[in-house]
Design an enzyme around this catalytic site. Sequence first.
Site, PDB file in Angstrom:
ATOM      1  CB  SER A  43      -0.921   0.024   1.223  1.00 22.82           C
ATOM      2  OG  SER A  43      -0.156  -0.045   2.407  1.00 22.82           O
ATOM      3  CG  ASP A 337      -5.048   4.807   6.923  1.00 19.79           C
ATOM      4  OD1 ASP A 337      -3.900   4.626   7.386  1.00 19.79           O
ATOM      5  OD2 ASP A 337      -5.429   4.292   5.852  1.00 19.79           O
ATOM      6  CG  HIS A 340      -1.699   3.483   4.809  1.00 19.60           C
ATOM      7  ND1 HIS A 340      -2.920   2.910   5.096  1.00 19.60           N
ATOM      8  CD2 HIS A 340      -0.929   2.511   4.300  1.00 19.60           C
ATOM      9  CE1 HIS A 340      -2.882   1.628   4.748  1.00 19.60           C
ATOM     10  NE2 HIS A 340      -1.688   1.359   4.269  1.00 19.60           N
TER      11      HIS A 340
END
Length: 364
Positions: A43, A337, A340
């Site tokens: 990610s 978040d 991240h």
Amino acid sequence: MYSSLLFHSIISLLFIFFTTKYAQSETPVAKPKPSALFVFGDSTVDAGNNNFIRTPMKSNFPPYGRDFFNHIPTGRFTNGRLVSDFIASYVGIKDSVPAYLDPTLRIEDLMTGVSFASAGSGYDPLTPTLSSAITLEQQMEYFKEYKSKMELFIGKERTLDLINRAVFMLSAGTNDFIVNYYGLGEPVSQVIYPNVTSYQNFLFENIEQFLKELMNEGARKIGVVGLPPMGCLPEVITLNRDAAINGRKCVEPMLSVASDYNVILQNKLKAMQTSETKFYYADIYKPILDMIQFGKSKLGFEEVSAGCCGSGYIEAAILCNTNSAVCDDASKYVFWDAVHPTEQAYYYVFKDIRPVVDIVLNDY
Ligand SMILES: *[C@@H]1O[C@H](CO)[C@@H](O)[C@H](O)[C@H]1NC(C)=O
């Protein structure tokens, strides 16, 4: 009439004289630059490949992408751009690196590089299975498919030249520890690999195999990103009972796992170097830890330990969505978040690893 014509002729001659002279003496010999940027991993560098597969690891909805170009939620796990986007922009390739699985990509997009990365992926094949993400092996298959497509468009020779002159970037590993070895995969992985050293060795075998395959496919310049201070990710703190009730301090054992891994990774990369292929280590541990430790006092951040989305302690992917409370100004936050970084934090990381990018550029 005559004089005016003469005047114009002289001006034109002068103009030709000076532009030619300028062109001869001032234009530097064009320095070769990277043809493209190809990205693999999780990610931290997924530009939206997961939008096109069945997985719960998605982020192609608001508030993700709130500060991206045109405020589009692309499937990047942040509010704006990723480090890979900043690098592509800095080396003069393009403003952002698109996801390979996006069916709307044009040949120009493909020619300057794409991301094959998938949120939830990792070096242990079990890790992507736990989040239904794209394995690194499959990312390699997509790269081979990419090569075949390009060969149809521009021919074999030009495709190989494009690959030879490209920069490659590999960023993964965090999920192997936080989702797999110390998370959902624990009952399996800690039985096969009873201590973290043996698990790390297993990951390095997979990394080496992946890098060798990239070399075989024609990669000549490969940057590999180390692990972040995993023990400081808000979600990792939340899920660790002691750390969560103890003033939300970073989980120390997870920090040393990451820093030990980073030392070994650097040695492995040095050992793999050949006269043809160069490896570059990009350290993200220090800049991220710096932001967490000195972000408030020195770097202009207001929140360094909770994410901007939701409570900031647990939400990521689908749990951070249109119904979540979101902070007003994400640039004041290190985390977007619970896992991240924000675009602002990614930009800080980019600035910190820019000297490595300059070394890559100097090697052209
Ligand atoms: C870790 O596990 C391996 C076997 O998987 C063993 O050979 C090694 O001695 C162990 N190391 C430590 C430090 O316990």
